[in-house]
Design an enzyme around this catalytic site. Sequence first.
Site, PDB file in Angstrom:
ATOM      1  N   HIS A  80     -35.537   9.752 -86.699  1.00 52.14           N
ATOM      2  CA  HIS A  80     -34.723   9.052 -85.564  1.00 52.14           C
ATOM      3  C   HIS A  80     -33.757   8.263 -85.944  1.00 52.14           C
ATOM      4  O   HIS A  80     -34.133   7.073 -86.362  1.00 52.14           O
ATOM      5  CB  HIS A  80     -35.777   8.352 -84.787  1.00 52.14           C
ATOM      6  CG  HIS A  80     -35.194   7.864 -83.331  1.00 52.14           C
ATOM      7  ND1 HIS A  80     -35.491   8.583 -82.127  1.00 52.14           N
ATOM      8  CD2 HIS A  80     -34.692   6.751 -83.070  1.00 52.14           C
ATOM      9  CE1 HIS A  80     -34.933   7.740 -81.404  1.00 52.14           C
ATOM     10  NE2 HIS A  80     -34.372   6.478 -81.774  1.00 52.14           N
ATOM     11  N   ARG A  85     -33.242   9.382 -72.111  1.00 57.71           N
ATOM     12  CA  ARG A  85     -34.062   8.192 -72.272  1.00 57.71           C
ATOM     13  C   ARG A  85     -33.306   7.308 -73.224  1.00 57.71           C
ATOM     14  O   ARG A  85     -32.857   6.112 -72.693  1.00 57.71           O
ATOM     15  CB  ARG A  85     -35.333   8.657 -72.739  1.00 57.71           C
ATOM     16  CG  ARG A  85     -36.589   7.670 -72.807  1.00 57.71           C
ATOM     17  CD  ARG A  85     -36.615   6.553 -73.898  1.00 57.71           C
ATOM     18  NE  ARG A  85     -36.621   7.044 -75.242  1.00 57.71           N
ATOM     19  CZ  ARG A  85     -36.143   6.360 -76.366  1.00 57.71           C
ATOM     20  NH1 ARG A  85     -35.939   4.975 -76.181  1.00 57.71           N
ATOM     21  NH2 ARG A  85     -36.558   6.978 -77.574  1.00 57.71           N
ATOM     22  N   ASP A  86     -33.366   7.582 -74.512  1.00 64.64           N
ATOM     23  CA  ASP A  86     -32.859   6.499 -75.340  1.00 64.64           C
ATOM     24  C   ASP A  86     -31.022   6.357 -75.182  1.00 64.64           C
ATOM     25  O   ASP A  86     -30.637   5.221 -74.969  1.00 64.64           O
ATOM     26  CB  ASP A  86     -32.823   6.926 -76.757  1.00 64.64           C
ATOM     27  CG  ASP A  86     -32.732   5.743 -77.817  1.00 64.64           C
ATOM     28  OD1 ASP A  86     -32.391   4.853 -77.560  1.00 64.64           O
ATOM     29  OD2 ASP A  86     -33.261   6.022 -78.965  1.00 64.64           O
ATOM     30  N   CYS A  91     -31.193   0.335 -78.160  1.00 60.05           N
ATOM     31  CA  CYS A  91     -32.491  -0.453 -77.630  1.00 60.05           C
ATOM     32  C   CYS A  91     -31.813  -1.609 -76.862  1.00 60.05           C
ATOM     33  O   CYS A  91     -31.485  -2.496 -77.758  1.00 60.05           O
ATOM     34  CB  CYS A  91     -33.351  -0.474 -78.808  1.00 60.05           C
ATOM     35  SG  CYS A  91     -35.022  -1.271 -77.945  1.00 60.05           S
ATOM     36  N   HIS A 114     -30.265   6.011 -85.768  1.00 60.27           N
ATOM     37  CA  HIS A 114     -29.229   5.490 -84.948  1.00 60.27           C
ATOM     38  C   HIS A 114     -27.932   5.211 -85.718  1.00 60.27           C
ATOM     39  O   HIS A 114     -28.176   5.299 -87.233  1.00 60.27           O
ATOM     40  CB  HIS A 114     -29.498   3.978 -84.241  1.00 60.27           C
ATOM     41  CG  HIS A 114     -30.486   4.210 -83.290  1.00 60.27           C
ATOM     42  ND1 HIS A 114     -30.085   4.090 -81.840  1.00 60.27           N
ATOM     43  CD2 HIS A 114     -31.762   4.570 -82.865  1.00 60.27           C
ATOM     44  CE1 HIS A 114     -30.970   4.186 -80.993  1.00 60.27           C
ATOM     45  NE2 HIS A 114     -32.097   4.571 -81.685  1.00 60.27           N
TER      46      HIS A 114
HETATM   47  P1  HMG Z   1     -46.118  -7.410 -70.265  1.00 57.55           P
HETATM   48  O1  HMG Z   1     -45.036  -8.094 -69.351  1.00 57.55           O
HETATM   49  O2  HMG Z   1     -46.903  -7.712 -71.380  1.00 57.55           O
HETATM   50  O3  HMG Z   1     -46.893  -6.286 -69.181  1.00 57.55           O
HETATM   51  O4  HMG Z   1     -45.088  -5.866 -70.661  1.00 57.55           O
HETATM   52  P2  HMG Z   1     -48.429  -6.648 -68.801  1.00 57.55           P
HETATM   53  O5  HMG Z   1     -49.454  -5.690 -69.469  1.00 57.55           O
HETATM   54  O6  HMG Z   1     -48.782  -8.214 -68.965  1.00 57.55           O
HETATM   55  O7  HMG Z   1     -48.502  -6.512 -67.292  1.00 57.55           O
HETATM   56  C1  HMG Z   1     -47.702  -7.112 -66.412  1.00 57.55           C
HETATM   57  C2  HMG Z   1     -47.324  -6.496 -65.078  1.00 57.55           C
HETATM   58  O8  HMG Z   1     -46.533  -5.627 -65.285  1.00 57.55           O
HETATM   59  C3  HMG Z   1     -48.642  -5.836 -64.482  1.00 57.55           C
HETATM   60  O9  HMG Z   1     -48.456  -6.089 -63.137  1.00 57.55           O
HETATM   61  C4  HMG Z   1     -48.673  -4.462 -64.799  1.00 57.55           C
HETATM   62  O10 HMG Z   1     -49.260  -3.459 -63.907  1.00 57.55           O
HETATM   63  C5  HMG Z   1     -46.888  -4.142 -64.798  1.00 57.55           C
HETATM   64  P3  HMG Z   1     -49.103  -7.202 -62.131  1.00 57.55           P
HETATM   65  O11 HMG Z   1     -50.646  -6.984 -62.325  1.00 57.55           O
HETATM   66  O12 HMG Z   1     -48.775  -8.467 -62.708  1.00 57.55           O
HETATM   67  O13 HMG Z   1     -48.718  -6.968 -60.687  1.00 57.55           O
HETATM   68  N1  HMG Z   1     -46.788  -3.204 -65.824  1.00 57.55           N
HETATM   69  C6  HMG Z   1     -46.127  -1.790 -65.581  1.00 57.55           C
HETATM   70  N2  HMG Z   1     -45.635  -1.616 -64.423  1.00 57.55           N
HETATM   71  C7  HMG Z   1     -45.210  -0.345 -64.394  1.00 57.55           C
HETATM   72  N3  HMG Z   1     -45.110   0.347 -65.639  1.00 57.55           N
HETATM   73  C8  HMG Z   1     -45.734  -0.144 -66.773  1.00 57.55           C
HETATM   74  C9  HMG Z   1     -46.429  -1.351 -66.655  1.00 57.55           C
HETATM   75  N4  HMG Z   1     -46.932  -1.966 -67.906  1.00 57.55           N
HETATM   76  C10 HMG Z   1     -47.234  -3.112 -67.118  1.00 57.55           C
HETATM   77  N5  HMG Z   1     -45.626   0.892 -67.893  1.00 57.55           N
HETATM   78  C11 HMG Z   1     -44.892  -3.706 -71.597  1.00 57.55           C
HETATM   79  C12 HMG Z   1     -45.428  -5.155 -71.616  1.00 57.55           C
HETATM   80  C13 HMG Z   1     -45.099  -2.983 -72.768  1.00 57.55           C
HETATM   81  C14 HMG Z   1     -45.128  -2.888 -70.241  1.00 57.55           C
HETATM   82  C15 HMG Z   1     -43.262  -4.171 -71.430  1.00 57.55           C
HETATM   83  O14 HMG Z   1     -42.878  -4.952 -72.864  1.00 57.55           O
HETATM   84  C16 HMG Z   1     -42.338  -2.890 -71.461  1.00 57.55           C
HETATM   85  O15 HMG Z   1     -42.186  -2.268 -70.427  1.00 57.55           O
HETATM   86  N6  HMG Z   1     -41.659  -2.632 -72.634  1.00 57.55           N
HETATM   87  C17 HMG Z   1     -40.832  -1.597 -72.780  1.00 57.55           C
HETATM   88  C18 HMG Z   1     -39.357  -1.818 -73.732  1.00 57.55           C
HETATM   89  C19 HMG Z   1     -38.771  -0.547 -73.753  1.00 57.55           C
HETATM   90  O16 HMG Z   1     -38.811   0.170 -73.101  1.00 57.55           O
HETATM   91  N7  HMG Z   1     -37.951  -0.673 -75.021  1.00 57.55           N
HETATM   92  C20 HMG Z   1     -36.999   0.460 -75.463  1.00 57.55           C
HETATM   93  C21 HMG Z   1     -37.832   1.794 -75.798  1.00 57.55           C
HETATM   94  S1  HMG Z   1     -38.276   1.689 -77.513  1.00 57.55           S
HETATM   95  C22 HMG Z   1     -36.908   2.238 -78.357  1.00 57.55           C
HETATM   96  O17 HMG Z   1     -35.839   2.261 -77.689  1.00 57.55           O
HETATM   97  C23 HMG Z   1     -37.123   2.557 -79.587  1.00 57.55           C
HETATM   98  C24 HMG Z   1     -37.052   3.996 -79.957  1.00 57.55           C
HETATM   99  O18 HMG Z   1     -35.983   4.675 -79.381  1.00 57.55           O
HETATM  100  C25 HMG Z   1     -37.064   4.539 -81.534  1.00 57.55           C
HETATM  101  C26 HMG Z   1     -36.169   3.599 -82.451  1.00 57.55           C
HETATM  102  O19 HMG Z   1     -35.092   3.603 -81.994  1.00 57.55           O
HETATM  103  O20 HMG Z   1     -36.662   3.149 -83.259  1.00 57.55           O
HETATM  104  C27 HMG Z   1     -38.281   4.844 -79.306  1.00 57.55           C
HETATM  105 MG    MG Z   2     -34.076   4.904 -80.540  1.00 53.47          MG
END
Ligand code: HMG
Ligand code: MG
Length: 308
Positions: A217, A24-25, A250, A219
């Site tokens: 966690h 994942r990450d 990320c 990095h």
């Molecule tokens: P948004 O654009 O605000 O979404 O994104 P929305 O709620 O306004 O919805 C817009 C459209 O997207 C809708 O479709 C939803 O159905 C669809 P429409 O009605 O317009 O046809 N939609 C989705 N489709 C599929 N799967 C979904 C989904 N959600 C909405 N889950 C959102 C908001 C949170 C979805 C977006 O910002 C996002 O996906 N962010 C994720 C970013 C990410 O993955 N970052 C990396 C992970 S975090 C990390 O790495 C840190 C960590 O490792 C810890 C650390 O290191 O600190 C964990």
């Molecule tokens: Mg991370």
Amino acid sequence: MRTPQRVTTDGLPERVTIYEVGPRDGLQNESTIVPVEVKAEFVARLVAAGLQVVETTSFVHPKWVPQLADAAELLGLVDLDSAPRMPVLVPNERGLDRALEAGVREVAIFGSATESFAQANLNRSLDEQYAMFEPVVTRALDAGLSVRAYVSMCFGDPWEGDVSVAQVVGVGRRLVDMGASELSLGDTIGVGTPGQVQSLISEFVDAGVPISQLAMHFHDTYGQALANALTSLRCGVTTLDASAGGLGGCPYAESATGNLATEDLVWQLHGLGIETGVDLAALVDTSAWMAGQLGRPSPSRVVQALAN
Ligand code: HMG
Ligand code: MG
């Protein structure tokens, strides 16, 4: 294959759970899209190497993280019963629906300690993130799933600089109160140092979060991850996140590079006589194979030292 000499020292746990985040990450940050069959083999090999927890993918918006847009397809190829825990990242109800459909038994929500990262990573304000997570946690628990929560930017933020311990504890406490059974404190951009780690952990314990519920966690951007991991163990933490081969980062956080490499962590833990259940040789083989798939050497020092 060379193994570390085993010399124990007082004040450390006998056993540590490694929460593997490579699929994942690790893969969310790759510029190339890794074929789904390769991802499935990566997961299977990690499980075969003895990892008890493998975070397999994310059900986030496919446009936000195209690298993991194949989450459902991947879970169709993965045996979700092959390891005790195979969680996936889920930000919202849409993500939870997709995860439930795929048959997962554990989800991880991911909150931010800072306003800037909440906006950049979730398209939500700090306050709005709770409204997004609340129904996810309630519904997941009702469906019998376990819920982990991450807090990102716990040790520094690329936009806001220093992040106060009180701010991080406030966010983490709220996610635990929502019902998360494990809280992973993320050094998303790898800037933290051992004093910060010790202080943050002790503030969480003072705020009533049991040490057994905390995971760390790290990095490794500034080369501090192993020192921070050892400090966490000395504070009583027994769950550490790591990424096979040191893959990771990320896409929504400038300067977030690879995670603490699982092999580097395992070398240290086994040297300290701490059990992990991991077969280091099998893990190194897996990361060397994955590095071949990605077309570049693994950043893990242990993989570099041990792979043929
Ligand atoms: P948004 O654009 O605000 O979404 O994104 P929305 O709620 O306004 O919805 C817009 C459209 O997207 C809708 O479709 C939803 O159905 C669809 P429409 O009605 O317009 O046809 N939609 C989705 N489709 C599929 N799967 C979904 C989904 N959600 C909405 N889950 C959102 C908001 C949170 C979805 C977006 O910002 C996002 O996906 N962010 C994720 C970013 C990410 O993955 N970052 C990396 C992970 S975090 C990390 O790495 C840190 C960590 O490792 C810890 C650390 O290191 O600190 C964990
Ligand atoms: Mg991370």
